[in-house]
Scaffold this active site. Sequence first.
Site, mmCIF file in Angstrom:
data_model
loop_
_atom_site.group_PDB
_atom_site.id
_atom_site.type_symbol
_atom_site.label_atom_id
_atom_site.label_comp_id
_atom_site.label_asym_id
_atom_site.label_seq_id
_atom_site.Cartn_x
_atom_site.Cartn_y
_atom_site.Cartn_z
ATOM 1 N N TYR A 171 -1.862 0.005 9.932
ATOM 2 C CA TYR A 171 -2.069 -0.739 8.687
ATOM 3 C C TYR A 171 -0.837 -0.598 7.788
ATOM 4 C CZ TYR A 171 -3.756 -1.530 3.940
ATOM 5 O OH TYR A 171 -3.884 -1.955 2.649
ATOM 6 N N THR B 20 0.819 -1.219 0.000
ATOM 7 C CA THR B 20 0.000 0.000 0.000
ATOM 8 C C THR B 20 0.849 1.265 0.000
ATOM 9 O OG1 THR B 20 -1.509 1.305 1.368
ATOM 10 C CG2 THR B 20 -0.144 -0.267 2.525
#
Length: 327
Positions: free
Chosen positions: A141, A117
């Site tokens: 995350y 990501t």
Amino acid sequence: MPNVLVTGGAGYIGSHACKALTDAGYTPVTYDNLSTGWADAVKFGPFEQGDLRDRARLDAVFAAYQPIAVLHFGALSQVGESMREPGLYWDNNVTGSLVLMEAAVAAGCEQFVFSSTCATYGDQDNVVLNEDSPQAPINAYGASKRAIEDMLSGFEAAHGLRHVIFRYFNVAGADPEAKVGEFHQPETHLVPLILDAIDGKRDALTIFGTDYDTPDGTCIRDYVHVCDLVDAHVLGLKWLESGKDSRVFNLGTGSGFSVREVIDHARRITNKDVPVVEGLRRPGDCTKLVSGSARAVSELGWSPGRSTLDEMIRDAWRWHQTGHYDK
Ligand code: UDP
């Protein structure tokens, strides 16, 4: 047709990857614990239910299918949740990936495509990110995904696990045939929430923060059509199959849209009103995340032809009106 193990194949992106793999002549084998995915979403290839942290189960699946590669999507992926419950992210994402890599290496499966990501870059205002931008995640995350990237480097050096890492952020849209689509329970992503507000499944869309340092005060993100995104993963698999070295690719269009712009497009595409409430910032959100993909275009031959906001919203809207999953 060669087998490819797809972790998270019952989820949003993984289910689209299974369709793309099938179209490209592979057999996707979905491995998913259904914590956030849907058995109904597994429409292409066999389904093996299991947890990433279950080594014995993974060993059995590797032995049964002898996959030529792993496409690793299985992860928890909500920024807000990761701020409230970081332990979940370190356990599920990091420990789970470690067990998966160990099982892959033990089985002699040494091609690994990893779904990472742009959240690993952190908050780098007004910068278009490239693969060499410094990584400084501001939420658990992103930190969990960066840790997995680090593990991959170590596993390559020690065990020859060649890998392609894709860093992307906002994925939207759905299969144009609406066989699979985006369906989270609870839903936290902007586009499906806007569509829920449009058709009355929720009262209104809350804009998380209107005081960011952007032209209209709302966060800016780079949205990629899920079908373009999974095409890149198939190209990444072919990259590894042709013997090339491990590589990192950002996947984005290079143009950012603010939350208000996404709402405006949705209003226009659906020709319906979007009830909106202005709310507070959501912890962990970066102001602006925009990623070019010059490397993926030039080296992989990737062409994100469907990644206009209008096409993403149109395909998401079609799926929203016709598709859903049951456990
Ligand atoms: N967002 C929002 N309201 C919502 C959900 C999301 O304003 O109900 C904003 C969020 O703050 C971010 C953007 O929409 O700026 C995209 O959020 P999403 O959760 O879809 O993806 P993320 O960027 O967190 O991966």
